[in-house]
Design a protein around this motif. Structure first.
Motif, short mmCIF file in Angstrom:
data_model
loop_
_atom_site.label_atom_id
_atom_site.label_comp_id
_atom_site.label_asym_id
_atom_site.label_seq_id
_atom_site.Cartn_x
_atom_site.Cartn_y
_atom_site.Cartn_z
N TYR A 1 -49.55 50.59 -64.28
CA TYR A 1 -50.21 51.63 -63.20
C TYR A 1 -51.35 52.32 -63.54
CZ TYR A 1 -49.97 55.53 -60.33
OH TYR A 1 -50.43 56.70 -59.35
N ASN A 2 -51.36 52.98 -64.75
CA ASN A 2 -52.40 53.70 -65.02
C ASN A 2 -53.50 53.01 -65.58
OD1 ASN A 2 -50.74 56.14 -65.17
ND2 ASN A 2 -49.85 55.82 -67.01
N ARG A 3 -53.42 51.83 -66.06
CA ARG A 3 -54.53 51.11 -66.40
C ARG A 3 -55.19 50.55 -65.15
NH1 ARG A 3 -55.08 45.28 -66.65
NH2 ARG A 3 -56.43 44.44 -68.26
N GLY A 4 -54.20 50.50 -64.09
CA GLY A 4 -55.11 50.06 -62.57
C GLY A 4 -55.85 51.13 -62.10
N ILE A 5 -55.34 52.39 -62.38
CA ILE A 5 -56.22 53.48 -61.96
C ILE A 5 -57.56 53.56 -62.72
CG2 ILE A 5 -56.25 56.05 -62.07
CD1 ILE A 5 -53.69 56.07 -61.46
N ALA A 6 -57.48 53.25 -64.05
CA ALA A 6 -58.63 53.71 -64.88
C ALA A 6 -59.92 52.49 -64.55
CB ALA A 6 -58.54 53.20 -66.49
N LEU A 7 -59.21 51.23 -64.24
CA LEU A 7 -59.89 50.20 -63.55
C LEU A 7 -60.66 50.40 -62.29
CD1 LEU A 7 -57.74 47.26 -64.75
CD2 LEU A 7 -60.06 47.27 -65.59
N GLY A 8 -60.01 51.19 -61.64
CA GLY A 8 -60.46 51.54 -60.27
C GLY A 8 -61.45 52.54 -60.43
N ASN A 9 -61.33 53.46 -61.29
CA ASN A 9 -62.47 54.35 -61.72
C ASN A 9 -63.57 53.68 -62.12
OD1 ASN A 9 -60.62 56.55 -60.92
ND2 ASN A 9 -60.07 56.79 -63.09
N LEU A 10 -63.72 52.73 -62.63
CA LEU A 10 -64.79 51.79 -63.05
C LEU A 10 -65.46 50.93 -61.99
CD1 LEU A 10 -63.80 50.90 -66.80
CD2 LEU A 10 -65.52 52.66 -66.19
N GLY A 11 -64.78 50.93 -60.75
CA GLY A 11 -65.07 50.13 -59.82
C GLY A 11 -64.78 48.67 -59.90
N ARG A 12 -63.79 48.40 -60.78
CA ARG A 12 -63.37 46.95 -61.00
C ARG A 12 -61.92 46.78 -60.31
NH1 ARG A 12 -63.83 47.37 -67.40
NH2 ARG A 12 -62.35 45.64 -67.52
N PHE A 13 -62.33 46.84 -59.07
CA PHE A 13 -61.05 46.98 -58.05
C PHE A 13 -60.06 45.35 -58.05
CE2 PHE A 13 -64.32 49.77 -55.99
CZ PHE A 13 -63.37 50.64 -56.40
N GLU A 14 -60.74 44.43 -58.45
CA GLU A 14 -59.92 43.05 -58.24
C GLU A 14 -59.10 43.22 -59.61
OE1 GLU A 14 -59.39 40.93 -56.21
OE2 GLU A 14 -61.25 40.57 -54.97
N GLU A 15 -59.58 43.77 -60.80
CA GLU A 15 -58.62 43.91 -61.82
C GLU A 15 -57.61 44.61 -61.60
OE1 GLU A 15 -61.07 43.54 -65.84
OE2 GLU A 15 -62.50 43.99 -64.19
N ALA A 16 -58.18 45.95 -60.98
CA ALA A 16 -57.00 47.22 -60.54
C ALA A 16 -56.03 46.58 -59.78
CB ALA A 16 -57.72 48.40 -60.02
N ILE A 17 -56.06 45.78 -58.96
CA ILE A 17 -55.14 45.04 -58.00
C ILE A 17 -54.14 44.30 -58.95
CG2 ILE A 17 -54.67 43.68 -56.30
CD1 ILE A 17 -57.36 44.93 -54.89
N THR A 18 -54.74 43.74 -59.80
CA THR A 18 -53.97 42.59 -60.78
C THR A 18 -53.05 43.60 -61.71
OG1 THR A 18 -55.58 41.08 -60.54
CG2 THR A 18 -54.11 40.96 -62.42
N SER A 19 -53.65 44.83 -62.00
CA SER A 19 -52.79 45.56 -62.91
C SER A 19 -51.67 46.38 -62.02
CB SER A 19 -53.75 46.61 -63.44
OG SER A 19 -53.06 47.13 -64.64
N TYR A 20 -51.98 46.59 -60.65
CA TYR A 20 -50.98 47.24 -59.84
C TYR A 20 -49.74 46.23 -59.54
CZ TYR A 20 -54.11 51.17 -58.98
OH TYR A 20 -54.78 52.35 -59.24
N ASP A 21 -50.24 44.72 -59.46
CA ASP A 21 -49.30 43.82 -59.22
C ASP A 21 -48.39 43.68 -60.34
OD1 ASP A 21 -50.26 43.28 -56.50
OD2 ASP A 21 -51.55 41.77 -57.27
N GLN A 22 -48.83 43.70 -61.64
CA GLN A 22 -48.14 43.83 -62.76
C GLN A 22 -47.08 44.88 -63.07
OE1 GLN A 22 -48.42 40.47 -63.96
NE2 GLN A 22 -47.73 41.52 -65.86
N ALA A 23 -47.65 46.29 -62.52
CA ALA A 23 -46.56 47.36 -62.46
C ALA A 23 -45.46 47.24 -61.40
CB ALA A 23 -47.44 48.51 -62.07
N LEU A 24 -46.02 46.61 -60.29
CA LEU A 24 -44.95 46.33 -59.21
C LEU A 24 -43.71 45.03 -59.58
CD1 LEU A 24 -47.07 46.63 -56.38
CD2 LEU A 24 -45.28 48.27 -56.88
N LYS A 25 -44.23 44.27 -60.47
CA LYS A 25 -43.57 43.17 -61.04
C LYS A 25 -42.09 43.73 -61.53
CE LYS A 25 -43.60 39.36 -64.16
NZ LYS A 25 -44.47 38.42 -65.34
N PHE A 26 -42.65 44.85 -62.45
CA PHE A 26 -41.35 45.65 -63.07
C PHE A 26 -40.82 46.64 -62.64
CE2 PHE A 26 -44.47 43.89 -66.55
CZ PHE A 26 -43.64 42.63 -66.74
N LYS A 27 -41.49 47.35 -61.66
CA LYS A 27 -40.97 48.35 -60.91
C LYS A 27 -41.30 48.25 -59.25
CE LYS A 27 -39.75 53.38 -60.68
NZ LYS A 27 -38.50 53.19 -60.56
#
Length: 452
Positions: free
Chosen positions: A330-356
């Motif tokens: 989840y936190n990794r997704g926020i950092a990626l979003g801050n860098l404008g790397r939104f596709e990667e951010a979404i992938t990171s959020y999806d990984q977070a949701l896989k576990f919670k």
């Protein structure tokens, strides 16, 4: 605690044993009214309560216990001794009446801090004013079983009453008592429970730690653990500076204590001292390189400093050691979003949701990333998931309204904005007045009425 009474005298060094015998002699000799102040830990007090009747069988001894604050001692004593023959009355628990009025921070009690007598606990005012009544109405020996903290209070804030003392004694402390009391505090240590303590309960617990840390029979190993746990308690009370000082004392005794470095970093982070927090986290990692919680928290602090690339690298390290840690994804997704790397951010959020999958914050931030990519339908669906797990989240309702407005779906935009305003009118109206997402409906009369 079940004290071994038969071993007490055998364990005593000469001086404490003599002090205890002095107390016994004074109580045997005393007849009529008398005031005795006995400094001891709660464990020592219980042992003394059991042992005293065995030592002085010729005296009638009773115990009056308090488990909460009182403002008047005369009345409880009068009711307690009515129709009873009592020579010695042991009073335990008067500390609660002092913790209630202790308004300072949780630092150590010193004599200088008692000089301001403008705020005297009610119980001590009462004792100062009623001392003659105690003397005239109660021809018994009062024995107050107190911590050193409480005796200091009597000395400095109840001088009239204290001046009539028949003696001040310190009960002997044995290594076994110190060990038992220390282990009890350590076993009861729980950050979540600390958060639920009242102000006076927190002060009581802090003083217990401080008293045990000063005990001459205390071992360095237990000191380390007590200092660490005291730091956790102080952090729970938001006394971060004092918490840091406690962790640092523990680290002087055990420099490789990685948990103390970690918790010290958290306290520094809470104070906004981010560079120092990173340095403390790095020390923790020096002694435990696979400490994934530290790597995660270090990433968060780096993100707070705008160093998002370094934050992502720290998160990636954490995930090597614990790939299923949803917080890090989840936190990794926020950092990626801050860098404008939104596709990667979404992938990171999806990984977070896989576990919670029920973590509403992840669904909410995933929706924000999808909005940045213009994928409004998916963003709305992500908001719906967030609201499924937290239906009163006004920000999710508000963002959902924004996404509908960007789609040109005016009816749904207004309906969801209404739901957001119902939950937090002040914030949502303030946001909507300047939010460019609503530019397409800013002239709508219903929208104007809503944000007013």
């Amino acid at each position: 605690m079940n004290p071994n009474l038969s071993d007490w005298d055998d364990d005593l060094p000469p001086e404490p044993k003599e002090a205890y015998q002095d107390l016994l002699r004074a109580l045997k000799r005393k007849s009529g009214f008398g005031l005795f102040f006995v400094q001891c830990t709660p464990g020592e007090a219980e042992k003394f309560i059991v042992k005293l009747p065995q030592e002085i069988p010729q005296k009638k001894i009773a115990v009056l216990r308090f488990v909460e604050a009182i403002d008047n001692l005369y009345q409880p004593v009068a009711e307690f001794i009515k129709d009873k023959q009592i020579d010695i009355l042991l009073i335990k628990g008067l500390e609660y009446s002092l913790y209630k009025y202790e308004k300072r921070s949780f630092g150590e009690i010193t004599e200088g801090q008692f000089s301001n007598l403008t705020s005297v606990p009610h119980i001590l005012n009462h004792l100062n004013q009623q001392r003659e009544r105690f003397r005239d109405d109660f021809p018994i020996s009062f024995v107050f079983l107190l911590r050193s903290f409480s005796i200091n209070y009597f000395i400095h804030r109840a001088p009239d009453f204290f001046d009539w003392r028949s003696g001040v004694f310190e009960l002997p402390t044995t290594p076994d008592v110190v060990e038992q009391e220390s282990n009890r505090l350590l076993l009861e240590g729980d950050y979540a429970k600390y958060l639920k303590l009242t102000h006076q309960q927190k002060i009581e617990r802090v003083i217990e730690f401080q008293d045990l840390l000063k005990e001459k029979h205390q071992t360095d190993n237990r000191k380390v653990n007590l200092l660490f746990e005291l730091g956790n308690l102080l952090s729970a009370t938001k006394e971060y500076e004092a918490a840091i000082a406690s962790y640092e004392q523990a680290l002087k005794l055990k420099p490789d204590y990685h948990q103390a470095w970690y918790n010290r970093g958290i306290a520094l982070d809470d104070l906004g001292r981010f560079e120092e927090a990173i340095a403390s986290y790095n020390q923790a990692l020096k002694f435990k390189p696979d400490y994934h919680e530290v790597l995660n928290n270090r990433g968060n602090v780096l993100g707070n400093l705008g160093r998002n690339e370094e934050a992502i690298a720290s998160y990636d390290q954490a995930l090597k050691f614990k790939p299923d840690y949803h917080d890090t994804w989840y936190n990794r997704g926020i950092a990626l979003g801050n860098l404008g790397r939104f596709e990667e951010a979404i992938t990171s959020y999806d990984q977070a949701l896989k576990f919670k999958p029920d973590y509403h914050d992840t669904w909410y931030n995933r929706g924000k990333a999808l909005r940045k990519l213009g994928r409004f339908e998916e963003a709305i669906a992500s908001c719906d998931q967030a609201l499924k797990f937290k239906s009163d989240d006004h920000e999710a309702w508000y963002n959902k309204s924004c996404y509908y407005a960007l789609q040109g779906n005016i009816e749904q935009a207004l309906e969801n904005l209404q739901k957001a305003i119902n939950r937090n009118c002040e914030e949502c109206c303030k946001w909507a007045r300047t939010d460019s997402d609503f530019d397409s409906i800013r002239g709508n009369e219903r929208f104007k009425a809503l944000i007013q």
